[in-house]
Motif scaffolding. Structure first.
Motif, mmCIF file in Angstrom:
data_model
loop_
_atom_site.group_PDB
_atom_site.id
_atom_site.type_symbol
_atom_site.label_atom_id
_atom_site.label_comp_id
_atom_site.label_asym_id
_atom_site.label_seq_id
_atom_site.Cartn_x
_atom_site.Cartn_y
_atom_site.Cartn_z
ATOM 1 N N THR A 122 0.789 -1.236 0.000
ATOM 2 C CA THR A 122 0.000 0.000 0.000
ATOM 3 C C THR A 122 0.821 1.287 0.000
ATOM 4 O OG1 THR A 122 -0.267 -0.166 2.412
ATOM 5 C CG2 THR A 122 -2.045 -1.036 1.032
ATOM 6 N N PRO A 123 2.073 1.324 0.500
ATOM 7 C CA PRO A 123 2.831 2.570 0.373
ATOM 8 C C PRO A 123 3.065 3.013 -1.071
ATOM 9 C CG PRO A 123 3.751 1.267 2.142
ATOM 10 C CD PRO A 123 2.730 0.403 1.460
ATOM 11 N N ALA A 124 2.716 2.164 -2.041
ATOM 12 C CA ALA A 124 2.732 2.607 -3.441
ATOM 13 C C ALA A 124 1.821 3.820 -3.624
ATOM 14 C CB ALA A 124 2.282 1.473 -4.363
ATOM 15 N N MET A 125 0.844 3.973 -2.731
ATOM 16 C CA MET A 125 -0.096 5.087 -2.821
ATOM 17 C C MET A 125 0.587 6.437 -2.607
ATOM 18 S SD MET A 125 -3.235 3.247 -0.759
ATOM 19 C CE MET A 125 -4.385 4.604 -0.915
ATOM 20 N N VAL A 126 1.777 6.419 -1.998
ATOM 21 C CA VAL A 126 2.534 7.659 -1.819
ATOM 22 C C VAL A 126 3.901 7.559 -2.507
ATOM 23 C CG1 VAL A 126 1.378 8.398 0.287
ATOM 24 C CG2 VAL A 126 3.336 6.853 0.466
ATOM 25 N N GLY A 127 3.983 6.671 -3.501
ATOM 26 C CA GLY A 127 5.208 6.551 -4.287
ATOM 27 C C GLY A 127 6.341 5.837 -3.590
ATOM 28 N N GLU A 128 6.033 5.105 -2.501
ATOM 29 C CA GLU A 128 7.076 4.428 -1.732
ATOM 30 C C GLU A 128 6.754 2.947 -1.549
ATOM 31 O OE1 GLU A 128 9.902 5.514 -1.012
ATOM 32 O OE2 GLU A 128 9.744 7.705 -1.153
ATOM 33 N N GLY A 129 6.184 2.347 -2.577
ATOM 34 C CA GLY A 129 5.835 0.938 -2.493
ATOM 35 C C GLY A 129 7.048 0.023 -2.531
ATOM 36 N N MET A 130 6.845 -1.202 -2.054
ATOM 37 C CA MET A 130 7.844 -2.266 -2.192
ATOM 38 C C MET A 130 7.128 -3.433 -2.848
ATOM 39 S SD MET A 130 11.024 -3.034 -1.654
ATOM 40 C CE MET A 130 11.394 -4.273 -2.890
ATOM 41 N N SER A 131 7.605 -3.818 -4.032
ATOM 42 C CA SER A 131 6.923 -4.841 -4.821
ATOM 43 C C SER A 131 7.820 -6.044 -5.061
ATOM 44 C CB SER A 131 6.487 -4.263 -6.177
ATOM 45 O OG SER A 131 5.655 -3.143 -6.005
ATOM 46 N N ALA A 132 7.199 -7.198 -5.163
ATOM 47 C CA ALA A 132 7.883 -8.422 -5.588
ATOM 48 C C ALA A 132 7.443 -8.733 -7.009
ATOM 49 C CB ALA A 132 7.545 -9.581 -4.662
ATOM 50 N N ILE A 133 8.361 -9.267 -7.809
ATOM 51 C CA ILE A 133 8.072 -9.552 -9.214
ATOM 52 C C ILE A 133 8.640 -10.914 -9.595
ATOM 53 C CG2 ILE A 133 8.575 -8.846 -11.611
ATOM 54 C CD1 ILE A 133 8.605 -5.957 -10.681
ATOM 55 N N CYS A 134 7.832 -11.726 -10.273
ATOM 56 C CA CYS A 134 8.315 -12.945 -10.923
ATOM 57 C C CYS A 134 7.591 -13.071 -12.264
ATOM 58 C CB CYS A 134 8.104 -14.184 -10.048
ATOM 59 S SG CYS A 134 6.382 -14.679 -9.799
ATOM 60 N N PHE A 135 7.928 -14.080 -13.056
ATOM 61 C CA PHE A 135 7.407 -14.115 -14.423
ATOM 62 C C PHE A 135 7.455 -15.532 -14.965
ATOM 63 C CE2 PHE A 135 11.798 -12.885 -13.983
ATOM 64 C CZ PHE A 135 12.489 -13.758 -14.827
ATOM 65 N N ASN A 136 6.653 -15.761 -16.034
ATOM 66 C CA ASN A 136 6.674 -17.097 -16.639
ATOM 67 C C ASN A 136 7.710 -17.166 -17.757
ATOM 68 O OD1 ASN A 136 5.433 -15.839 -18.850
ATOM 69 N ND2 ASN A 136 3.640 -17.185 -18.849
ATOM 70 N N LYS A 137 7.860 -18.340 -18.327
ATOM 71 C CA LYS A 137 8.974 -18.604 -19.255
ATOM 72 C C LYS A 137 8.838 -17.862 -20.578
ATOM 73 C CE LYS A 137 6.955 -22.843 -21.246
ATOM 74 N NZ LYS A 137 5.631 -22.742 -20.595
ATOM 75 N N LEU A 138 7.683 -17.302 -20.886
ATOM 76 C CA LEU A 138 7.479 -16.614 -22.166
ATOM 77 C C LEU A 138 7.960 -15.167 -22.155
ATOM 78 C CD1 LEU A 138 3.917 -17.950 -23.099
ATOM 79 C CD2 LEU A 138 6.134 -18.786 -23.896
ATOM 80 N N ILE A 139 8.235 -14.645 -20.972
ATOM 81 C CA ILE A 139 8.652 -13.240 -20.857
ATOM 82 C C ILE A 139 10.108 -13.081 -21.282
ATOM 83 C CG2 ILE A 139 9.153 -11.401 -19.190
ATOM 84 C CD1 ILE A 139 6.223 -11.586 -19.769
ATOM 85 N N LYS A 140 10.343 -12.119 -22.179
ATOM 86 C CA LYS A 140 11.698 -11.803 -22.612
ATOM 87 C C LYS A 140 12.316 -10.770 -21.669
ATOM 88 C CE LYS A 140 10.446 -12.501 -27.493
ATOM 89 N NZ LYS A 140 10.292 -11.833 -28.809
ATOM 90 N N GLN A 141 13.641 -10.698 -21.683
ATOM 91 C CA GLN A 141 14.336 -9.800 -20.763
ATOM 92 C C GLN A 141 13.917 -8.349 -20.972
ATOM 93 O OE1 GLN A 141 16.482 -10.747 -18.196
ATOM 94 N NE2 GLN A 141 16.148 -8.616 -17.597
ATOM 95 N N GLU A 142 13.767 -7.929 -22.220
ATOM 96 C CA GLU A 142 13.403 -6.533 -22.454
ATOM 97 C C GLU A 142 11.969 -6.239 -21.977
ATOM 98 O OE1 GLU A 142 13.147 -8.553 -26.622
ATOM 99 O OE2 GLU A 142 14.389 -8.681 -24.804
ATOM 100 N N GLU A 143 11.110 -7.248 -22.005
ATOM 101 C CA GLU A 143 9.745 -7.081 -21.501
ATOM 102 C C GLU A 143 9.748 -6.979 -19.981
ATOM 103 O OE1 GLU A 143 7.464 -9.546 -25.074
ATOM 104 O OE2 GLU A 143 8.273 -10.625 -23.344
ATOM 105 N N LEU A 144 10.565 -7.814 -19.343
ATOM 106 C CA LEU A 144 10.704 -7.744 -17.890
ATOM 107 C C LEU A 144 11.274 -6.387 -17.482
ATOM 108 C CD1 LEU A 144 10.646 -9.082 -15.082
ATOM 109 C CD2 LEU A 144 12.943 -9.972 -15.570
ATOM 110 N N ASP A 145 12.290 -5.933 -18.202
ATOM 111 C CA ASP A 145 12.906 -4.644 -17.890
ATOM 112 C C ASP A 145 11.894 -3.508 -18.006
ATOM 113 O OD1 ASP A 145 15.307 -5.932 -17.488
ATOM 114 O OD2 ASP A 145 16.139 -5.402 -19.451
ATOM 115 N N TYR A 146 11.020 -3.588 -19.012
ATOM 116 C CA TYR A 146 10.026 -2.535 -19.214
ATOM 117 C C TYR A 146 9.062 -2.475 -18.026
ATOM 118 C CZ TYR A 146 6.168 0.192 -21.075
ATOM 119 O OH TYR A 146 5.191 1.149 -21.235
ATOM 120 N N VAL A 147 8.532 -3.635 -17.631
ATOM 121 C CA VAL A 147 7.568 -3.653 -16.527
ATOM 122 C C VAL A 147 8.247 -3.264 -15.219
ATOM 123 C CG1 VAL A 147 6.042 -5.125 -15.139
ATOM 124 C CG2 VAL A 147 6.015 -5.280 -17.642
ATOM 125 N N CYS A 148 9.468 -3.726 -14.991
ATOM 126 C CA CYS A 148 10.198 -3.313 -13.791
ATOM 127 C C CYS A 148 10.392 -1.800 -13.777
ATOM 128 C CB CYS A 148 11.548 -4.022 -13.722
ATOM 129 S SG CYS A 148 11.438 -5.779 -13.297
#
Length: 266
Positions: A122-148
């Protein structure tokens, strides 16, 4: 060419993420399209941000190159079944729901689809969120970089294995509640000691904020920073010993273990 970003659902978390994205100079209001459950909530968001809304999830699915599913976990299956024939061929699906597995989303779509699973807090609501990210095998590195890169607009993130999301829930997803309780307890003690409540909340909150920033910016171990405050025979070490006598650390550890267990067994 910029990617088109869609949000299906735009509650508190979705709205916080949208507002964060709009701070990025490379993303305009015309690059984002959202769907809401009610016209009232859609009009409110449009009035605040200028972003277009619809009540039709499929319209957003057709629009988006990156599609955030920002609905409640119990709505994922029905929403995915609704939009599966409308999403673009190379769309990146981004989930933000606790307890929804990558394999669940793949099964509900019934076809190969690129999925990035995330969990912001919820601190994302003030621009200070902490997020975890994972992905499936179809995601390319440049796509992961974009979303990150998108997640950098409303806080920080870490790449984790999906199995570690239960621990992340205990550490970051639920921890704002622990911190709010800590702030409230400190303020209550301050009020007992004679400080007006409004001032007590402000001072307690700023102390927590400043302490966290000190850890992040100095890179020092929290124990080292604690020792810097604890003068021999002083007031702080007296308080620290009393916290230990009351089981402070053990309470935190036990609570987080309970939280992670609950997350795993939901």
């Amino acid at each position: 060419m910029s990617k088109k970003i869609g949000f299906i659902g735009c509650g508190n978390m979705g709205k916080a993420m949208v507002l964060g994205l709009l701070t990025n100079e490379k993303i305009t209001k015309n690059d984002i399209f959202i769907s809401t459950r009610t016209r009232k909530s859609g009009v409110k968001i449009t009035d605040e941000t200028g972003i277009k809304y619809t009540l039709n999830n499929c319209e957003v699915a057709e629009f988006a190159d990156v599609l955030f599913l920002a609905v409640k976990p119990n709505m994922y299956k029905s929403v995915i079944k609704e939009i599966t024939n409308y999403v673009k061929e190379n769309v990146i699906i981004v989930t933000i729901a606790a307890g929804v597995k990558l394999s669940d989303v793949e099964m509900w779509f019934g076809k190969e689809v690129k999925i990035i699973k995330t969990m912001p807090n919820t601190p994302a609501m003030v621009g200070e969120g902490m997020s975890a990210i994972c992905f499936n095998k179809l995601i390319k590195q440049e796509e992961l970089d974009y979303v990150c890169g998108l997640y950098n607009n409303f806080g920080k993130y870490e790449i984790l294995e999906e199995k570690d999301f239960h621990a992340f829930t205990a550490l970051c997803g639920s921890s704002p509640a622990y911190v709010f309780m800590f702030i409230e307890a400190m303020a209550d003690a301050a009020v007992k000691l004679g400080i007006p409540r409004a001032k007590a909340y402000t001072m307690a909150s700023q102390s927590v904020l400043g302490s966290a920033k000190l850890v992040l910016e100095t890179g020092k171990h929290p124990g080292e920073l604690k020792d810097m405050v604890c003068s021999p025979g002083g007031t702080t070490i007296e308080a620290v010993i009393e916290l230990e006598n009351q089981g402070f650390r053990n309470s935190v550890i036990s609570a987080m273990e309970k939280c992670a267990d609950k997350s795993e067994n939901m």
